[in-house]
Design a protein around this motif. Structure first.
Motif: not given
Length: 323
Positions: A160-167, A169-175, A200-210
């Protein structure tokens, strides 16, 4: 440090605040290092590697894992971080137990486990990046490996964190989820591929926190209907409120973190709690829905969260499917 004369040169410390026994040997400061260890001024990270003991508490959890990885890297030629270790260095969240072993990419196709280090066999399509002077496998590669070896709750939080939306000022990599699925399909079959697919079947790019990732897994485990994530409600003053979770047909919405995230006291925390209460009242005035709030302990233990949702009127199959 106070265990050596004032005119003694300081022990050699690298950019990760590590003291290598090999470097100390070259400077002839072995006795000074031994005195510092006996005095409790430095502590052993792993064989041949030490770190100063400062005023801050000793590192634990993810911080300790990363420090141990840096210590192991300092003893290797051309180290490339991989797997869980690389995921942490990419800024992914650590949910659940932290592995005691650190992970690197092997120089060849064969992997091994030795002296607290996992070496993953290198594949022809393995992508290696350089970030902040560190060489590590790509985020997609690291997350895939986490999914292969880790519990579902750990893997889902990282996906979720990897595919989630970035602010901005968030410089982390994403995929993207598509990238992860494509990498999984390209690598199949391999041991643990079903575990990766489950995450992957349960992933949600809209999740904003662990916590939201863990909460979704708990909804499924306890048989609650799947919610809509980040559901938007238009308020009477024209603002849009975004709800962590919503079950519109059932008249319930949920807020992960609850008011506990404003702990610490003080006027600012009190003002924030008041503002959250006003927001909740405004949402209820528009929707008429019941609000459920929960924190980390509720979601992690599972049963407290299930009780809160049941009390709010959410139906459940009544079958716990804990993984």
């Amino acid at each position: 440090m106070t265990s050596h004369p004032d005119d003694a040169p300081p022990l050699p410390i690298d950019r990760h605040r590590l003291i290598l026994a090999s470097a100390v040997l070259q400077t002839g400061q072995q006795a000074q290092l031994n005195r510092a260890v006996r005095a409790g001024e430095v502590q052993r990270v792993r064989r041949g590697v030490y770190t100063p003991v400062g005023a801050d508490p000793p590192l634990r959890g993810a911080g300790r894992h990363v420090l141990t990885a840096f210590a192991a890297a300092a003893q290797r030629d051309d180290p490339v971080f991989a797997g869980y270790t690389a995921a942490l260095l990419h800024g992914m969240p650590a949910v659940g137990a932290i592995p005691a072993q650190v992970t690197f990419l092997a120089g060849g196709a064969s992997g091994r486990i030795r002296n607290g280090v996992i070496e993953l066999g290198r594949r022809a399509d393995t992508v290696v990046e350089t970030i902040g002077g560190l060489r590590l496998t790509s985020l997609a590669e690291a997350v895939l490996e986490v999914g292969r070896r880790s519990p579902l709750v750990t893997a889902l939080a990282m996906v979720d964190a990897a595919i989630g939306r970035r602010a901005e000022d968030d410089r982390r990599r994403s995929c993207t989820l598509d990238e992860l699925v494509a990498l999984l399909d390209r690598r199949r079959p391999f041991r643990g591929s079903r575990r990766v697919a489950a995450a992957l079947a349960r992933a949600d790019p809209f999740a904003e926190s662990p916590l939201e990732s863990v909460s979704r897994l708990r909804f499924e485990e306890y048989g609650f209907p799947p919610p809509r994530s980040q559901f938007e409600v238009r308020l009477t003053d024209g603002r849009t409120a975004r709800l962590d979770f919503a079950w519109p047909a059932l008249g319930v919405w949920g807020e992960a973190d609850g008011l506990g995230k404003y702990g610490g006291g003080g006027p600012l925390a009190a003002a924030t709690v008041i503002e959250e209460k006003r927001r909740e009242d405004a949402i209820r005035a528009i929707t008429g829905w019941r609000c459920v709030r929960w924190g980390w302990r509720d979601a992690w233990r599972g049963v407290p969260l299930a009780r809160l949702l049941l009390d709010a009127g959410l139906p459940t199959s009544g079958r716990s499917r804990r993984r």
